[in-house]
Enzyme design. Structure first.
Site, mmCIF file in Angstrom:
data_model
loop_
_atom_site.group_PDB
_atom_site.id
_atom_site.type_symbol
_atom_site.label_atom_id
_atom_site.label_comp_id
_atom_site.label_asym_id
_atom_site.label_seq_id
_atom_site.Cartn_x
_atom_site.Cartn_y
_atom_site.Cartn_z
ATOM 1 N N ALA A 67 24.753 -14.380 8.417
ATOM 2 C CA ALA A 67 25.695 -14.661 7.334
ATOM 3 C C ALA A 67 25.446 -13.777 6.122
ATOM 4 C CB ALA A 67 25.610 -16.131 6.940
ATOM 5 N N ASN A 145 24.040 -25.441 0.599
ATOM 6 C CA ASN A 145 22.864 -25.482 1.455
ATOM 7 C C ASN A 145 21.716 -26.294 0.873
ATOM 8 O OD1 ASN A 145 22.800 -23.237 -0.445
ATOM 9 N ND2 ASN A 145 20.860 -22.668 0.501
ATOM 10 N N GLN A 173 27.072 -23.891 6.397
ATOM 11 C CA GLN A 173 26.571 -25.257 6.544
ATOM 12 C C GLN A 173 27.651 -26.250 6.975
ATOM 13 O OE1 GLN A 173 23.371 -26.076 6.258
ATOM 14 N NE2 GLN A 173 22.548 -24.214 5.349
ATOM 15 N N SER A 190 26.890 -18.444 10.560
ATOM 16 C CA SER A 190 25.551 -18.117 11.029
ATOM 17 C C SER A 190 25.231 -18.981 12.245
ATOM 18 C CB SER A 190 24.509 -18.388 9.938
ATOM 19 O OG SER A 190 23.202 -18.187 10.418
ATOM 20 N N HIS A 192 22.217 -19.708 13.703
ATOM 21 C CA HIS A 192 21.014 -20.549 13.756
ATOM 22 C C HIS A 192 21.136 -21.826 12.930
ATOM 23 C CE1 HIS A 192 18.739 -19.728 9.894
ATOM 24 N NE2 HIS A 192 19.600 -18.724 9.859
ATOM 25 N N THR A 228 24.940 -1.625 17.765
ATOM 26 C CA THR A 228 25.004 -2.149 19.124
ATOM 27 C C THR A 228 24.809 -3.662 19.110
ATOM 28 O OG1 THR A 228 24.099 -0.086 20.006
ATOM 29 C CG2 THR A 228 24.001 -2.022 21.441
ATOM 30 N N CYS A 311 15.436 -19.434 1.436
ATOM 31 C CA CYS A 311 15.472 -18.056 0.960
ATOM 32 C C CYS A 311 14.717 -17.884 -0.356
ATOM 33 C CB CYS A 311 16.912 -17.594 0.785
ATOM 34 S SG CYS A 311 17.874 -17.725 2.288
#
Length: 367
Positions: A67, A145, A173, A190, A192, A228, A311
Site C-alpha cells: 500500500a 489504522n 484496513q 495491502s 497482509h 517483475t 510504522c
C-alpha cells in the site's frame, strides 16, 4: 503468544499458504512469452479478478509492492499532471500519505491537512472550504489504522467531485471487512492486512483517471507500473481476497462478539479513543489514567499488542493520531491498541484482556 496486533499484520490464512506454495517451484517470469511464463501470467490474472471483486466495477487494478507504493504512486502521479497544485488530506492519515504530502509540499504543492474532532472524524464543513477549484487530489483513509474510526468517504468524494478534484481512498484496513464506499477515483490496498502475504498490495484506478508512473523500466504491469511481478504473492493476495469475499459477514459478526467480550473483560477504567459508533470493531484503542503503556508492553510480552502504528514504533514520539484527537502527550502514552479478527478465539482474548487490566492495576499499586 496471544496475537492482538491485527492492524499491524494479520495471520496468514492456511488456504493462502496452500495457494502460494506451488509457485515456489514455478519460477518462470510472468512477463515471458514462454509456456511457463504464460501460465504464470494467467495465475496473476486470476488473482487480479479475485481482488477486483470487492472493488467498484470498471477501472484497472495494478499490483504493487504494498500500500505504501500504491499511495505514493497515486499522490505523486496525480500531482505531476495538470495545473492544479493543491492536496487536501487529514491529519490522522498513515505516514505513507502524510510523508508523501510533505515531500510534495517542499516542491511547491499546497498541502492542507484537515484536523479532526475528539472522536477522530473530519469536519465536513471545514473540508468543503478547503476542497476548491485549485485542488488536484483529496486523500483520506477509510478505517484509521490506529483508532479504527471510519471517515465519511462518500461525502468527501462528493466534495472532491464537485470541485473537479480526484479522490484517493486508503482502504487498507477496511477492504474485505465492509463494503467499500462509492465515490473514490483511486483505492489503495495491502494483502497482509487481509490474511495474505507481505510484499504485495494494489492500486485500483477508475476509468478516465491518468497517472504518471512512479517506477520506470519496462511498464510490464497495468497502468504502466514497471517491475517483475511475483506469481506466488499475487496468488496469495487473490486467495486472501476470495476468502474475505466469502467470509465477510461471518468475520464481522465474530469481530463484533470479540469487541463486546474485550470491553467487558477490561472493565470500566479504560476509556475508548475515537468514536464509539463510527468505527471498525476489530480495532480497540483505549487509554487508562496513569498507565505507562510502554511498561505494560514489557510486563505482558507474551501478548502481542501495540501502542500505535507499527510504522512509527520506536520513534519515542506520541502518536500523531492520538494527538490529533487533542489528547495530551501523557494520555497518548497511556493508550494501547488491541487488534483482533478471524483467527482470534474469544476465550483467549478475554484472558489476555483480564491480564492486561491486572497488570495495569499493579502499576498503580507499585507506582
Amino acid at each position: 503468544m496471544t496475537y492482538l496486533d491485527y492492524q499491524a499484520s494479520t495471520p496468514l490464512a492456511p488456504e493462502v499458504k496452500a495457494a502460494m506454495t506451488p509457485w515456489l517451484d514455478r519460477f518462470a517470469n510472468p512477463h515471458s512469452p514462454s509456456t511457463e511464463g504464460r501460465r504464470a501470467a494467467a495465475a496473476i490474472e486470476v488473482a487480479r479478478d479475485q481482488v477486483a471483486r470487492l472493488l467498484p466495477e470498471g477501472g484497472a487494478l495494478a499490483f504493487t509492492s504494498g500500500a505504501t507504493e500504491a499511495l505514493n504512486w497515486a499522490i505523486k502521479g496525480v500531482s505531476e499532471l495538470g495545473p492544479r497544485r493543491k492536496l487536501v488530506t487529514i491529519a490522522t492519515e498513515h505516514a505513507a500519505v502524510l510523508d508523501t504530502a510533505e515531500w510534495l509540499g517542499a516542491r511547491g504543492v499546497e498541502v492542507v491537512r484537515l484536523g479532526v474532532g475528539p472522536e477522530g472524524l473530519v469536519d465536513l464543513d471545514e473540508a468543503a472550504v478547503a476542497i476548491d477549484d485549485s485542488t488536484a487530489l483529496v486523500a483520506a483513509m477509510l478505517v484509521n489504522n490506529e483508532i479504527g474510526v471510519i471517515q465519511p468517504i462518500v461525502a468527501l468524494s462528493q466534495l472532491a467531485r464537485r470541485a473537479g478534484a480526484l479522490m484517493l481512498c486508503d482502504a487498507v484496513q477496511g477492504y474485505g471487512r465492509m463494503p467499500l464506499p462509492e465515490g473514490p477515483d483511486m483505492i489503495a490496498l495491502s494483502a497482509h492486512k487481509i490474511h495474505g502475504p507481505k510484499g504485495i498490495g494494489a492500486l485500483w484506478v477508475g476509468e478516465g483517471v491518468r497517472l504518471d508512473p512512479l517506477l520506470h523500466g519496462g511498464a510490464q504491469e497495468m497502468l504502466g507500473r514497471s517491475g517483475t511481478l511475483s506469481p506466488m504473492l499475487c496468488a496469495g493476495f487473490g486467495e486472501a481476497a476470495r476468502l474475505m469475499t466469502q467470509n465477510m459477514s461471518d468475520d464481522r459478526a465474530h469481530v463484533d462478539r470479540l469487541w463486546t467480550a474485550a470491553r467487558t473483560a477490561l472493565g470500566p477504567d479504560w476509556t475508548l479513543n475515537g468514536s464509539a459508533t463510527d468505527r471498525y470493531h476489530g480495532n480497540l484503542n483505549l487509554r487508562r489514567e496513569g498507565l505507562d503503556a510502554a511498561r505494560l508492553l514489557t510486563d505482558c510480552r507474551d501478548i502481542a499488542f501495540s501502542l500505535g502504528s507499527a510504522c512509527a514504533s520506536g520513534s519515542g514520539r506520541p502518536s500523531h493520531v492520538l494527538r490529533a484527537l487533542r489528547l495530551t502527550d501523557r494520555q497518548a502514552r497511556s493508550s494501547i491498541r488491541l487488534g483482533f479478527g478471524r483467527y482470534t478465539a474469544e476465550d483467549e482474548l478475554v484472558s489476555a484482556c483480564q491480564r492486561l487490566d491486572q497488570a495495569a492495576r499493579s502499576q498503580r499499586v507499585v507506582g
